[in-house]
Scaffold this active site. Structure first.
Site, mmCIF file in Angstrom:
data_model
loop_
_atom_site.group_PDB
_atom_site.id
_atom_site.type_symbol
_atom_site.label_atom_id
_atom_site.label_comp_id
_atom_site.label_asym_id
_atom_site.label_seq_id
_atom_site.Cartn_x
_atom_site.Cartn_y
_atom_site.Cartn_z
ATOM 1 C CB SER A 53 -1.683 -1.269 1.063
ATOM 2 O OG SER A 53 -1.720 -2.155 2.168
ATOM 3 C CE1 TYR A 57 -3.216 2.812 4.680
ATOM 4 C CE2 TYR A 57 -3.563 0.442 4.932
ATOM 5 C CZ TYR A 57 -2.792 1.504 4.503
ATOM 6 O OH TYR A 57 -1.570 1.256 3.880
#
Length: 236
Positions: free
Chosen positions: A138, A151
């Site tokens: 990501s 995260y």
């Protein structure tokens, strides 16, 4: 599933029952046989049917990849030419509101499962002298935001893991790629989120295809794809 010398390469995809994993399975099905891994067997079977219609031979493995024992038992020894580590979870909330269960779930799926799955199939790639490990990361792996303490930490780990692994196995003929998308229109986002401007899962799948289909002497190690602009909805 152990293909002969004349058969198609085999791709194993984790988190294959929905979202990006589903899209990757459909993208690879015309040229690869598939091993699809996810927790929900009924959803996996539905994806398998779509992929078989595109020409793939498909094996479904219902497993939670954060479970080390189950993952080792079901994946070790499989012939895998391409591994796509796609399984991931996200809990976006301030650190002081996050429960220990939410924290450990993200670390177990986004980080520890990388070890469990890759450790099960990588030895075969090294022994055969070819293979490709592709990890879905990501853009959160190189930036941060409020609510992303866990995260973004896991996605920063992905970047370090991928580059270190690449240096370890490239001389054995195994490539390692990390695909780093920006916001993607999946159910990781809470209900009510405006997702009309985001990437679509198939955009990420195309990036995976580009990475693993590169010429043998060329490695696409990091590939970042992102929406053009949050102010510009996707064309209908």
């Amino acid at each position: 599933m152990t293909p002969s010398a004349n058969s198609r390469p085999v791709a194993l995809i984790t988190g294959a029952s929905r979202g990006i994993g589903h899209a990757i399975a459909l993208r690879l099905a015309p040229k690869h046989d598939l091993i699809l891994v996810a927790r929900d067997e009924s959803l996996l079977m539905a994806v398998a049917a779509e992929c078989e219609a595109l020409g793939a031979s498909v094996q479904c493995i219902a497993a939670d990849v954060q479970n080390a024992l189950v993952t080792a038992q079901r994946l070790t020894g499989l012939h895998v030419d391409v591994l796509v580590n796609n399984a991931g979870v996200a809990v976006m909330k301030p650190f002081l509101e996050m429960t220990a269960e939410e924290w450990h779930r993200q670390v177990d799926v986004n980080v520890n499962a990388l070890y469990h799955v890759t450790r099960a199939v990588l030895p075969g790639m090294v022994a055969r002298g070819h293979g490709h490990v592709c990890i879905i990361g990501s853009t959160a792996g190189r930036n941060t935001f409020v609510g992303g303490t866990c995260y973004t930490g896991t996605k920063h780990f992905v970047m370090g893991f991928a580059e270190s692994l690449m240096l370890e196995v490239r001389d054995a003929g195994v490539g390692v790629s990390v695909i780093t998308p920006g916001s993607v229109d999946t159910d990781l986002f809470p209900a009510g989120t405006n997702r009309t401007w985001m990437l679509e899962p198939q955009n990420v799948a195309d990036a995976v295809g580009f990475a693993i289909e590169a010429p043998p002497h060329m490695l696409v190690h990091r590939l970042e794809v992102r929406p053009l602009s949050p102010k510009r909805p996707r064309a209908s």
